[in-house]
Design an enzyme around this catalytic site. Structure first.
Site: not given
Ligand code: IDC
Length: 342
Positions: A179, A266
């Site tokens: 992303e 995702e």
């Molecule tokens: C989130 C995880 C969380 C972690 C965080 C780290 O759920 O546990 O602490 O990242 O920065 C994304 C991302 C994905 C995110 C997820 C939710 O690709 O890595 O995971 N998210 O925030 N894009 C939109 C949402």
């Protein structure tokens, strides 16, 4: 016919020839009469390719990859097991697994992580997927780094090594930047992709490569307006059901109508923080739309973290064979959705 298909057909011809030569006409057909195991996703669909906006299997039929994304494998390595993936294949009815390798988060590949161990973990994940005939997505999980160029040198080295290892695998897809976000423009992502893609293709000329788009992989319209000049590319669109609704679905419809090949590598059933409450009605609208266009998708995330996007209950430490009670609300919902698919 590409070289992988060649090899596959050669193997089929060879085994047919061996059977013809070695089996006496009167041999009892015991081996042939026993019920055959169902073909694995990989046996049934083989080498994939992108044709127009569609992902197609080796028969030229539209094909959808559907599965789970791991959480960061540095933080939740316990779910990289054969039994875990087997549960996802046989009980959850999924055909792919996305291996999320954070780059810039704590203990990420380019931020203090043990690179040898992380690569070994990715390889174990690919090995188990291969053994089970599932497709595997190697996800270079750019997030905190915002612009994939920040760790470009690491990415080049990593993908050079991975593509050399998997050049003969039909089941490995490469996702080169999860992303891009914040100040990362599509031009900047394209410049990065134009360096990484040739490195992968030098080893694996027909590899399928997924490219993230700006604004946390929401700006597929920018990609549609200015495509990369390579074949076999899928552009990533990500959604979180409680945050992204009609407007982003409309963008997807518009871009698909223009012929853009999209992969939802995702999505979450909750909001974009990865937590908060789930919106299953929006999630169902999204997945119905993706199914109707045969667009592939992976659900975030395979872990037991205390956050609503984690599909396993925080209190459950099992890594396979979960009962419904051992799943979180999102886990119960998405496993049922996967199972209900023909
Ligand atoms: C989130 C995880 C969380 C972690 C965080 C780290 O759920 O546990 O602490 O990242 O920065 C994304 C991302 C994905 C995110 C997820 C939710 O690709 O890595 O995971 N998210 O925030 N894009 C939109 C949402």
């Amino acid at each position: 016919m590409n070289s992988k298909k060649h090899r596959h057909f050669a193997a089929v011809l060879l085994s047919a020839a061996l059977l013809a030569v070695n089996i006496p006409a009167a041999a009892p057909p015991i081996a042939f009469a026993s019920p055959a195991a169902p073909a694995s996703p990989l046996d049934a669909h083989g080498t994939l390719r992108v044709n127009g906006s569609r992902l197609e299997d080796c028969h030229g039929e539209p094909f959808q990859l559907r599965g789970m994304s791991t959480h960061g494998i540095a933080w939740f390595p316990q779910y990289i097991t054969l039994e875990t993936f087997q549960t996802l294949r046989d009980d959850w009815n999924t055909n792919c697994i996305r291996l999320a390798l954070y780059t810039d988060e704590y203990l990420g590949y380019s931020n203090g992580g043990n690179q040898q161990e992380l690569k070994a973990l990715v390889q174990r994940g690919v090995d188990y997927a291969t053994e089970l005939g599932m497709y595997a997505i190697i996800d270079w999980h750019v997030l905190n780094d915002k612009d994939p160029n920040v760790h470009k040198e690491d990415a080049l080295e990593f993908f050079r090594e991975m593509s050399a290892l998997y050049k003969d695998h039909q089941n490995v897809l490469y996702e080169i930047c999860n992303e891009p976000n914040s100040y990362a423009t599509w031009d900047s992502v394209k410049n990065y992709a134009r360096e990484v893609i040739p490195v992968i293709r030098a080893n694996d000329s027909d590899a399928i490569i997924i490219v993230g788009t700006p604004t946390w992989s929401q700006d597929i319209d920018q990609a549609a307006a200015s495509l990369l000049e390579y074949g076999n590319i899928l552009y990533a669109l990500h959604f979180y059901a409680a945050t992204h609704g009609d407007w982003l679905r409309q963008r997807l419809e518009d871009c698909t109508a223009q012929g853009l090949p999209v992969f939802v590598s995702e999505f979450g059933t909750c909001d974009a923080s990865g937590s908060g409450s789930n919106d299953f009605s929006q999630a169902a609208q999204w997945l119905r739309l993706l199914d109707s266009h045969q667009i592939s998708y992976c659900c975030w995330n395979l872990a037991n973290k205390a956050e609503s996007s984690s599909v396993i209950s925080p209190g459950c430490s099992k890594v396979a064979g979960w009962s419904q009670e051992e799943l979180s609300e999102s886990g119960k919902w998405i496993s049922q959705y996967f199972r209900s698919h023909p």
